[in-house]
Design a protein around this motif. Structure first.
Motif, PDB file in Angstrom:
ATOM      1  N   LEU A 140      -8.564  17.370  14.932  1.00 40.27           N
ATOM      2  CA  LEU A 140     -10.405  18.239  15.113  1.00 40.27           C
ATOM      3  C   LEU A 140     -10.446  17.843  13.906  1.00 40.27           C
ATOM      4  O   LEU A 140      -9.365  17.608  12.593  1.00 40.27           O
ATOM      5  N   MET A 141     -11.185  17.146  13.301  1.00 38.57           N
ATOM      6  CA  MET A 141     -11.369  16.879  12.221  1.00 38.57           C
ATOM      7  C   MET A 141     -12.671  17.732  10.954  1.00 38.57           C
ATOM      8  O   MET A 141     -13.737  18.315  12.000  1.00 38.57           O
ATOM      9  N   CYS A 142     -12.300  17.779  10.033  1.00 41.60           N
ATOM     10  CA  CYS A 142     -13.097  19.409   8.815  1.00 41.60           C
ATOM     11  C   CYS A 142     -13.431  18.683   7.768  1.00 41.60           C
ATOM     12  O   CYS A 142     -12.207  17.857   6.811  1.00 41.60           O
ATOM     13  N   ASP A 143     -14.755  19.570   7.105  1.00 38.26           N
ATOM     14  CA  ASP A 143     -14.905  19.001   5.687  1.00 38.26           C
ATOM     15  C   ASP A 143     -13.732  19.465   5.201  1.00 38.26           C
ATOM     16  O   ASP A 143     -13.182  19.362   3.591  1.00 38.26           O
ATOM     17  N   ASP A 144     -13.092  20.948   4.850  1.00 36.65           N
ATOM     18  CA  ASP A 144     -12.390  22.404   4.345  1.00 36.65           C
ATOM     19  C   ASP A 144     -11.259  22.426   5.283  1.00 36.65           C
ATOM     20  O   ASP A 144     -11.267  23.845   5.517  1.00 36.65           O
ATOM     21  N   VAL A 145     -10.142  22.141   4.746  1.00 35.83           N
ATOM     22  CA  VAL A 145      -9.200  22.437   5.926  1.00 35.83           C
ATOM     23  C   VAL A 145      -8.857  23.547   5.739  1.00 35.83           C
ATOM     24  O   VAL A 145      -8.712  24.739   6.460  1.00 35.83           O
ATOM     25  N   ASN A 146      -9.481  24.547   4.263  1.00 35.78           N
ATOM     26  CA  ASN A 146      -8.601  25.961   3.724  1.00 35.78           C
ATOM     27  C   ASN A 146      -9.391  26.946   4.620  1.00 35.78           C
ATOM     28  O   ASN A 146      -8.962  27.858   4.751  1.00 35.78           O
ATOM     29  N   ALA A 147     -10.719  26.512   3.932  1.00 37.30           N
ATOM     30  CA  ALA A 147     -12.099  27.267   5.196  1.00 37.30           C
ATOM     31  C   ALA A 147     -12.057  27.453   5.916  1.00 37.30           C
ATOM     32  O   ALA A 147     -11.856  28.503   6.509  1.00 37.30           O
ATOM     33  N   CYS A 192      -2.734  29.140  12.180  1.00 37.71           N
ATOM     34  CA  CYS A 192      -2.676  28.423  11.934  1.00 37.71           C
ATOM     35  C   CYS A 192      -1.716  27.556  11.416  1.00 37.71           C
ATOM     36  O   CYS A 192      -0.749  28.993  10.300  1.00 37.71           O
ATOM     37  N   ALA A 193      -0.964  26.845  11.657  1.00 35.28           N
ATOM     38  CA  ALA A 193       0.405  26.207  10.747  1.00 35.28           C
ATOM     39  C   ALA A 193       0.373  26.237   8.930  1.00 35.28           C
ATOM     40  O   ALA A 193      -1.360  26.279   9.262  1.00 35.28           O
ATOM     41  N   PRO A 194       1.172  26.123   8.272  1.00 36.62           N
ATOM     42  CA  PRO A 194       0.902  25.769   6.550  1.00 36.62           C
ATOM     43  C   PRO A 194       0.308  24.229   6.912  1.00 36.62           C
ATOM     44  O   PRO A 194       0.217  23.688   7.487  1.00 36.62           O
ATOM     45  N   VAL A 195      -0.339  25.035   5.613  1.00 38.26           N
ATOM     46  CA  VAL A 195      -1.405  23.554   5.833  1.00 38.26           C
ATOM     47  C   VAL A 195      -0.685  22.027   4.430  1.00 38.26           C
ATOM     48  O   VAL A 195      -0.151  23.350   3.931  1.00 38.26           O
ATOM     49  N   THR A 196      -0.802  21.362   4.876  1.00 39.01           N
ATOM     50  CA  THR A 196       0.396  20.332   4.263  1.00 39.01           C
ATOM     51  C   THR A 196      -0.256  19.624   3.705  1.00 39.01           C
ATOM     52  O   THR A 196      -1.561  19.051   4.589  1.00 39.01           O
ATOM     53  N   TRP A 240      -3.094  10.938   4.012  1.00 40.19           N
ATOM     54  CA  TRP A 240      -3.517  10.591   4.707  1.00 40.19           C
ATOM     55  C   TRP A 240      -4.775  11.564   4.319  1.00 40.19           C
ATOM     56  O   TRP A 240      -6.019  11.538   4.788  1.00 40.19           O
ATOM     57  N   GLY A 241      -4.811  12.939   4.457  1.00 37.65           N
ATOM     58  CA  GLY A 241      -5.160  14.346   4.654  1.00 37.65           C
ATOM     59  C   GLY A 241      -4.599  14.677   4.482  1.00 37.65           C
ATOM     60  O   GLY A 241      -3.417  15.280   4.582  1.00 37.65           O
ATOM     61  N   LEU A 242      -5.287  16.315   4.054  1.00 40.44           N
ATOM     62  CA  LEU A 242      -4.025  17.496   4.206  1.00 40.44           C
ATOM     63  C   LEU A 242      -4.760  18.000   5.703  1.00 40.44           C
ATOM     64  O   LEU A 242      -5.903  17.433   6.294  1.00 40.44           O
ATOM     65  N   GLY A 291      -0.831  25.244  23.866  1.00 43.76           N
ATOM     66  CA  GLY A 291       0.057  23.934  22.673  1.00 43.76           C
ATOM     67  C   GLY A 291      -1.015  23.874  21.697  1.00 43.76           C
ATOM     68  O   GLY A 291      -0.796  25.047  21.284  1.00 43.76           O
ATOM     69  N   GLU A 292      -1.009  22.569  21.117  1.00 42.62           N
ATOM     70  CA  GLU A 292      -1.384  23.061  19.908  1.00 42.62           C
ATOM     71  C   GLU A 292      -2.626  21.514  19.287  1.00 42.62           C
ATOM     72  O   GLU A 292      -1.835  20.542  20.287  1.00 42.62           O
ATOM     73  N   LEU A 293      -3.319  22.086  18.747  1.00 38.80           N
ATOM     74  CA  LEU A 293      -4.085  20.946  18.400  1.00 38.80           C
ATOM     75  C   LEU A 293      -4.100  21.055  16.800  1.00 38.80           C
ATOM     76  O   LEU A 293      -3.698  21.832  16.499  1.00 38.80           O
ATOM     77  N   GLY A 294      -4.242  19.709  16.112  1.00 32.72           N
ATOM     78  CA  GLY A 294      -3.927  18.896  15.152  1.00 32.72           C
ATOM     79  C   GLY A 294      -5.839  18.988  14.415  1.00 32.72           C
ATOM     80  O   GLY A 294      -6.748  19.443  14.970  1.00 32.72           O
ATOM     81  N   LEU A 295      -5.591  19.840  13.106  1.00 29.29           N
ATOM     82  CA  LEU A 295      -6.537  20.035  12.145  1.00 29.29           C
ATOM     83  C   LEU A 295      -6.675  19.157  10.921  1.00 29.29           C
ATOM     84  O   LEU A 295      -5.303  19.427  10.169  1.00 29.29           O
ATOM     85  N   TYR A 296      -7.507  18.506  10.855  1.00 26.26           N
ATOM     86  CA  TYR A 296      -6.953  17.913   9.368  1.00 26.26           C
ATOM     87  C   TYR A 296      -8.352  17.803   8.947  1.00 26.26           C
ATOM     88  O   TYR A 296      -9.609  17.441   8.850  1.00 26.26           O
ATOM     89  N   GLN A 297      -8.267  17.851   7.395  1.00 17.37           N
ATOM     90  CA  GLN A 297      -8.916  16.973   6.466  1.00 17.37           C
ATOM     91  C   GLN A 297      -8.575  15.578   5.906  1.00 17.37           C
ATOM     92  O   GLN A 297      -7.850  15.621   4.940  1.00 17.37           O
ATOM     93  N   PRO A 298      -9.703  15.070   6.714  1.00 14.40           N
ATOM     94  CA  PRO A 298      -9.435  12.977   5.752  1.00 14.40           C
ATOM     95  C   PRO A 298      -9.906  12.495   4.071  1.00 14.40           C
ATOM     96  O   PRO A 298     -10.878  13.909   3.736  1.00 14.40           O
ATOM     97  N   ARG A 299      -8.837  12.668   4.038  1.00 17.18           N
ATOM     98  CA  ARG A 299      -9.061  11.999   2.398  1.00 17.18           C
ATOM     99  C   ARG A 299      -9.780  10.258   2.874  1.00 17.18           C
ATOM    100  O   ARG A 299      -9.517  10.065   1.513  1.00 17.18           O
ATOM    101  N   HIS A 300      -9.244   9.274   4.014  1.00 16.14           N
ATOM    102  CA  HIS A 300      -9.892   8.303   3.892  1.00 16.14           C
ATOM    103  C   HIS A 300     -10.901   8.407   4.074  1.00 16.14           C
ATOM    104  O   HIS A 300     -12.100   9.010   5.237  1.00 16.14           O
ATOM    105  N   GLU A 301     -11.778   7.030   4.433  1.00 19.12           N
ATOM    106  CA  GLU A 301     -12.674   6.680   5.345  1.00 19.12           C
ATOM    107  C   GLU A 301     -13.197   7.138   6.484  1.00 19.12           C
ATOM    108  O   GLU A 301     -12.088   6.484   7.079  1.00 19.12           O
TER     109      GLU A 301
END
Length: 114
Positions: A60-67, A79-83, A87-89, A99-109
């Protein structure tokens, strides 16, 4: 022509994972019958990565992974620690069914606004 994608998450506790998508992520859904919920996802994109052992992952993608982690944590989600992946956090969201889902804040277009 193809007009959508249907993603399947296999779970050891499908009812708990359906409740997670309904109650925690608050995704709109339809009942396909007998409580079998099908969820509308946010806009999506697909990437193809090279691998010697083909597999599939859902991030899943978000604008602010920490928030987002803070919001999920307030709802009791682990949630696992943010790393920093360059290419993103990124982090992982533990589903109730194991199960586990990934979550990231992209730094790429992204392709979301094409």
């Amino acid at each position: 022509m193809i007009n959508g994608a249907h993603i399947i998450i296999y779970s050891q506790d499908a009812e708990a994972d359906r409740a997670f998508f309904r109650d925690v992520l608050e995704y709109p859904h339809v009942d396909a019958g007998d409580g079998w919920l099908i969820f509308r996802l946010p806009p999506a994109e697909v990437a193809v990565h090279p691998s010697d052992a083909p597999s599939h992952e859902l991030y899943l993608m978000c604008d602010d992974v920490n928030a987002t982690v803070d919001q999920l944590s307030a709802k009791g989600v682990t949630c696992a620690p943010v790393t920093n992946a360059g290419w993103g956090l990124k982090t992982g969201i533990r589903l109730p069914g194991g199960g586990e889902l990934g979550l990231y804040q992209p730094r790429h277009e992204t392709a979301l606004n094409l």
